[in-house]
Each structure stands twice: as C-alpha cells, then as structure tokens.
Design an enzyme around this catalytic site. Structure first.
Site, PDB file in Angstrom:
ATOM      1  N   LYS A  29       0.864  -1.174   0.000  1.00 46.85           N
ATOM      2  CA  LYS A  29       0.000   0.000   0.000  1.00 46.85           C
ATOM      3  C   LYS A  29       0.903   1.226   0.000  1.00 46.85           C
ATOM      4  O   LYS A  29       1.684   1.435   0.930  1.00 46.85           O
ATOM      5  CB  LYS A  29      -0.918   0.026   1.228  1.00 46.85           C
ATOM      6  CG  LYS A  29      -1.669   1.354   1.331  1.00 46.85           C
ATOM      7  CD  LYS A  29      -2.570   1.460   2.554  1.00 46.85           C
ATOM      8  CE  LYS A  29      -2.894   2.931   2.815  1.00 46.85           C
ATOM      9  NZ  LYS A  29      -3.727   3.114   4.016  1.00 46.85           N
TER      10      LYS A  29
ATOM     11  N   ALA B 187      -9.704   5.239   4.302  1.00 54.15           N
ATOM     12  CA  ALA B 187      -9.612   6.350   5.268  1.00 54.15           C
ATOM     13  C   ALA B 187     -10.881   7.185   5.327  1.00 54.15           C
ATOM     14  O   ALA B 187     -11.521   7.454   4.315  1.00 54.15           O
ATOM     15  CB  ALA B 187      -8.442   7.275   4.964  1.00 54.15           C
ATOM     16  N   GLY B 188     -11.234   7.556   6.542  1.00 55.79           N
ATOM     17  CA  GLY B 188     -12.316   8.496   6.777  1.00 55.79           C
ATOM     18  C   GLY B 188     -13.616   7.889   7.258  1.00 55.79           C
ATOM     19  O   GLY B 188     -14.498   8.600   7.725  1.00 55.79           O
TER      20      GLY B 188
ATOM     21  N   ASN C 267      -9.058   1.451   9.680  1.00 57.15           N
ATOM     22  CA  ASN C 267      -8.301   1.079  10.870  1.00 57.15           C
ATOM     23  C   ASN C 267      -8.912   1.742  12.106  1.00 57.15           C
ATOM     24  O   ASN C 267      -9.494   1.097  12.974  1.00 57.15           O
ATOM     25  CB  ASN C 267      -6.830   1.486  10.693  1.00 57.15           C
ATOM     26  CG  ASN C 267      -5.911   0.953  11.782  1.00 57.15           C
ATOM     27  OD1 ASN C 267      -4.742   0.760  11.555  1.00 57.15           O
ATOM     28  ND2 ASN C 267      -6.399   0.690  12.982  1.00 57.15           N
ATOM     29  N   THR C 268      -8.856   3.089  12.132  1.00 59.78           N
ATOM     30  CA  THR C 268      -9.272   3.809  13.335  1.00 59.78           C
ATOM     31  C   THR C 268     -10.737   3.566  13.686  1.00 59.78           C
ATOM     32  O   THR C 268     -11.084   3.485  14.868  1.00 59.78           O
ATOM     33  CB  THR C 268      -9.014   5.317  13.158  1.00 59.78           C
ATOM     34  OG1 THR C 268      -7.675   5.485  12.707  1.00 59.78           O
ATOM     35  CG2 THR C 268      -9.186   6.070  14.462  1.00 59.78           C
TER      36      THR C 268
END
Lengths: 66, 263
Positions: free
Chosen positions: B105, B192-193, B214-215
């Site tokens: 990535k 992301a996001g 992830n988060t």
C-alpha cells in the site's frame, strides 16, 4: 569499528557480520529486514555479509498500522 | 450463481471473499488486535514497517506471529512517509521482510495536519514501484483524474480517501467517489475516513469494491464489536449495491393497494 544501527552509534568488531549484529542486538524474531546504506541485505546472506566502517544500518519489523 | 452469491474481490489476480480490509494500528494490545481482525473477517490486513526496538521488550510478540502471513494477505503500508524516496525504501524493506511478497500500500503524505496525499510524490513513487515489479494499492485523494492516472500507470487498486485519515467523518464527497468508480477498470477501495458502520455501507452502496479502515474499529469503545458491525455493513452495502436501490421520489407512494378499500 563504528557503524550506525537504527540511528544510534554502535561499536562492533571489524569482521562483524549481519548475523552477528542481529544476535548482538538481541533480536530474536526472524521476521525482520535489513538495509545497509539504503541497500537491502537479503536475510539469506546475513552469515556472509560483513559491515564496513561508518555503515548506516536499518533493521525493521512489522508493527501495527493502517 | 444464485441471486445471493457475489463475485469475489480480485486484487492483483488473487480472489478474496471479504471486501473489508483492515489495519492493525492503535489497538490496546496484540490480543485485541487479533480478536478484532478475526471478527472483521478481513483477509487483507495492513501493517507498518518500523525500526526494530533494539534491546527493548525482547519478549514482545512480533505482529507477524499474531497476524500471520500464512493466514492473511499482509499489506505493508508506507504510512507516515512524506517523500517518494522514503516510501520506496519502505516498500523495498517490506518486500524483503515478507520474503518477496510484492503487494504494497503506497501512501505518500503531504502534511501532518491533514495527512492528505502528496499527489506529485505519489505519482513518482507509483511509477518506480510498478517498474520494480511491485503490485501497488495506492492511497490517493478523491480526484477522479488522478485516480485514473494511477490506474493507467499500473496500480492494481486505487484507494481514494473518504475523509482525512483517522477523522471518522464519513464519505464527504460521494459524487467524486462515484465518478472514480464509474471510470475504473481496477478495484476502487475507499481508504480512510470511515467512522461507523453506515459510512462503510454507503461506500459499498456507491459501488466500491471494498473499504479499508483502521481507526473506525480500533478507536471504537468496543473494537471487537465494531469489527463485527463493519463486517455486516460491508456485506449489507454490497448486497444493496447489487440489488439496485429504488429511485428517490419527492412525494409519497402507498405500499398497499388502493383498490378494495372498505370506505
């Protein structure tokens, strides 16, 4: 002689090999990679690979990340 | 194929049943990491590459012993690289670390506040990595022209952000994501996001081939439960996309027949 390992100065024997450095550093897992002066040193060559004075060595492993 | 069966996600010639890709950062410990990732059902798992902790915590388990390359497709990420050169070095180290595995990535970031991709540096790094035989899944902005350029350069998947990394703001620009999908011949994976399950479902309803997060899982109050929610959201969003949603209408349309009313 002096080499730099992961940003820190390290004194090693002049004949020190990559395999010996890994042992000296107390790294037990085989899942690592090494770069010397920005060139990859394949794990299969650690026994034969000898450092030179002022080499800049990076030893890395996988950590949690996105 | 029955109506309820889907084709797999195919990345660089390999098929995956799960369309949820997950990261391994920000978990409280290795046990939580393992449990959340198992629960998510993800088959592609990202890791970062960092200096080994020399002389410190020699007993700390290695991430790859917990998330093993035999079980998962490990996707090393050039996370927190701010130059093309750093990203290239990281990818080369990752390939050595993973015994020649060349799926990576690529992310080259522009600044720490936004963690927005540095597009010129991303294009430069992608070009070199493709030449060196890497299979590049590339993190990029939601600019349709750049997404297409990255595909044309030979990236195996293009991964536009939905919102800034770690922000949890959801899909900020669904129309751009849709345009990117409509133009694409490689998998488009929102990266992301995403903040919660509905965000993941929206991405899939738009027609994304997958979502990388992830988060949203790791920073949930109960990460393992959120991993389960995300798995379902991805599946639900994918099925809704395949089913084809009804058209939006401004006014009501009765669900029951009007004929035969008793009044």
């Amino acid at each position: 002689m002096k080499i730099t390992v992961n940003g820190k100065s390290q004194l090693v024997e002049p004949s020190c090999t990559a395999a010996q450095l890994v042992e000296l550093m107390g790294i037990s897992s085989g899942r690592i990679a090494m770069e010397v002066n920005q060139e990859i040193v394949p794990r299969s060559t650690y026994e034969q690979y000898s450092f030179e004075d002022n080499d800049v060595v990076e030893i890395v492993h996988a950590v949690g990340g996105g | 194929m029955t109506a309820l069966q889907d084709t797999p996600l195919v990345v660089a010639g390999k098929s995956y049943q799960s369309r949820l890709l997950v990261g391994t950062g920000k978990y409280k410990d290795m046990d939580e990491t393992r449990e959340a990732i198992e629960t998510s059902g993800a088959e592609i798992v990202t890791v970062a590459v960092r200096r080994s902790n020399i002389g410190q915590n020699p007993d700390e388990p290695n991430l790859l012993d917990v998330i093993s390359p035999e079980k998962y497709t490990i996707l090393p990420n050039t996370a927190f690289c701010f130059t093309a050169e750093d990203a290239l070095r990281t990818c080369r180290l990752a390939r050595e670390l993973l015994d020649g595995h060349n799926l990576v990535k690529l992310e080259v970031l522009g600044d720490e506040q936004t963690l927005y991709p540095d597009i010129p540096a991303t294009l430069k790094a992608a070009e070199i990595l493709v030449k060196e035989g890497f299979e590049v899944m590339v993190y990029t902005s939601d600019d349709p022209l750049i997404a297409k350029r990255l595909e044309e350069m030979g990236c195996v998947a293009v991964m536009p952000l939905a919102a800034p990394i770690g922000s949890g703001l959801g899909i900020r620009n669904p129309y751009n994501i849709l345009t990117i999908i409509e133009n694409a011949n490689v998998p488009i994976i929102v990266d992301a996001g995403v903040g919660t399950a509905s965000d993941a479902a929206i991405a899939m309803e738009l027609g994304c081939e997958g979502v990388l997060m992830n988060t949203a899982i790791a920073a949930a109050q109960k990460p393992v439960l959120m991993a389960s929610a995300m798995k379902k959201a991805i599946e639900a969003g994918r099925e809704a996309y395949l089913a084809g949603r009804m058209p939006r209408k401004r006014f009501a349309s009765a669900s029951s027949p009007i004929d035969g009313l008793i009044v």
